[in-house]
Design a protein around this motif. Structure first.
Motif, short mmCIF file in Angstrom:
data_model
loop_
_atom_site.label_atom_id
_atom_site.label_comp_id
_atom_site.label_asym_id
_atom_site.label_seq_id
_atom_site.Cartn_x
_atom_site.Cartn_y
_atom_site.Cartn_z
N LEU A 9 -23.46 -70.85 -50.84
CA LEU A 9 -22.71 -71.68 -49.90
C LEU A 9 -22.75 -71.09 -48.50
N LEU A 38 -13.26 -76.52 -49.61
CA LEU A 38 -14.68 -76.19 -49.53
C LEU A 38 -15.55 -77.41 -49.82
N LEU A 39 -15.16 -78.19 -50.82
CA LEU A 39 -15.91 -79.41 -51.11
C LEU A 39 -15.89 -80.37 -49.92
N VAL A 60 -13.81 -68.93 -49.11
CA VAL A 60 -14.42 -68.28 -50.27
C VAL A 60 -13.69 -66.99 -50.59
N VAL A 114 -15.26 -71.61 -43.86
CA VAL A 114 -15.85 -71.44 -45.18
C VAL A 114 -15.77 -69.98 -45.62
N GLN A 156 -19.06 -66.89 -58.72
CA GLN A 156 -18.92 -68.23 -58.16
C GLN A 156 -20.05 -68.59 -57.21
N ARG A 157 -21.03 -67.69 -57.04
CA ARG A 157 -22.23 -67.94 -56.22
C ARG A 157 -21.88 -68.31 -54.79
N HIS A 158 -20.97 -67.58 -54.21
CA HIS A 158 -20.55 -67.87 -52.85
C HIS A 158 -21.66 -67.62 -51.83
N ALA A 196 -26.05 -71.63 -46.61
CA ALA A 196 -26.21 -72.98 -46.07
C ALA A 196 -25.45 -73.15 -44.76
N PHE A 197 -24.22 -72.67 -44.69
CA PHE A 197 -23.45 -72.82 -43.46
C PHE A 197 -23.94 -71.90 -42.35
N TRP A 220 -15.53 -79.51 -46.72
CA TRP A 220 -16.40 -78.97 -45.67
C TRP A 220 -17.87 -79.26 -45.99
N GLN A 221 -18.25 -79.13 -47.23
CA GLN A 221 -19.64 -79.44 -47.61
C GLN A 221 -19.94 -80.92 -47.39
#
Length: 262
Positions: free
Chosen positions: A174, A41-42, A202, A198, A169-171, A177-178, A44-45
């Motif tokens: 994320l 995930l990091l 998650v 993504v 985890q506040r998915h 944004a995507f 991809w960001q």
């Protein structure tokens, strides 16, 4: 200054192209993200942010090389692209917040509190449905009445732990944004591929947290979570082949001896 600026612009454009096409394809086909979803995930960001910055930077350098005496005028295409991307992100955030508030209002009308669980409501739906509505510290877990008939006690606990992991985890941040990136570039296939990856990753992260929380609470946490996934329909057959592979990877992580989820 013309030649150096053009060389730099071409180099940065090449980086943007690599981040926009070969890099996402290579990452989506790799097997290691299923074993390290957090690092994936990091990455991809990083690809998304670096790709956007490199595209904007390439446009700015091209403008400087073509019209070196008017840097502000030369930067108009770069500023326009940056504004376009930021506008889509802000629009996605506002839309998400509006939908969340409207959803919460409907829940208050159509649900009843679960007497056995805090911050949990029940909806009168015979389909097995479970999700969390993010509200910070006051997030609400939503369960359908049909879920109780479809799942055993262990599977039900697994589903609840999984859904709450998404909120903790506040998915949703994320994913917003995507989804904004995909909305800004709907014609760009890599934006859709990135969103699918993504979304699958998650789910894996939420699985991992649920597995940790279920240790000592239910017997065989991985099996309970896998059965819950199948009943609630988390392993879907739709979407791109890459997305389906990731979702099957998710199931194989829980039951490595069972093969792919069919």
């Amino acid at each position: 200054m013309l030649i150096p600026d053009l060389v730099a612009a071409v180099a940065l454009a090449a980086v943007a192209v690599w981040l926009a096409w070969p890099a996402p394809i290579m990452l989506s086909r790799a097997e290691w993200p299923a074993h390290a979803p957090g690092r994936a995930l990091l990455l991809w960001q990083g690809i998304a942010v670096a790709g956007g910055v490199s595209m904007i930077g390439a446009l700015w350098l091209i403008g400087i090389a073509v019209t070196p005496r008017h840097p502000w005028l030369a930067g108009i295409p770069a500023y326009a692209l940056a504004a376009y991307l930021v506008a889509h992100l802000l629009t996605a955030i506002v839309r998400f917040e509006h939908q969340r508030r409207r959803h919460l209002h409907l829940l208050l009308l159509l649900s009843v509190p679960d007497p056995a669980r805090k911050r949990t409501v029940l909806v009168d739906d015979q389909a097995p449905v479970a999700y969390c509505l993010p509200r910070g510290a006051s997030s609400v877990t939503v369960l359908s009445k049909g879920l109780f008939g479809a799942l055993g006690a262990d599977e039900l606990e697994a589903v609840i732990a999984h859904e709450r992991a998404h909120v903790q985890q506040r998915h949703e941040v994320l994913l917003v944004a995507f989804r904004a990136w995909h909305a800004a570039l709907p014609w760009f296939p890599m934006a859709g591929r990135a969103l699918g990856e993504v979304e699958a990753l998650v789910e894996m992260l939420a699985d991992d947290q649920a597995r940790r929380e279920l240790v000592g609470v239910v017997r065989r946490p991985d099996e309970a979570l896998a059965r819950a996934i199948l009943h609630v329909g988390k392993v879907e057959g739709e979407g791109s082949s890459s997305t389906r592979n990731r979702m099957h990877d998710r199931f194989r992580r829980l039951l490595p001896q069972s093969g792919s989820a069919q």
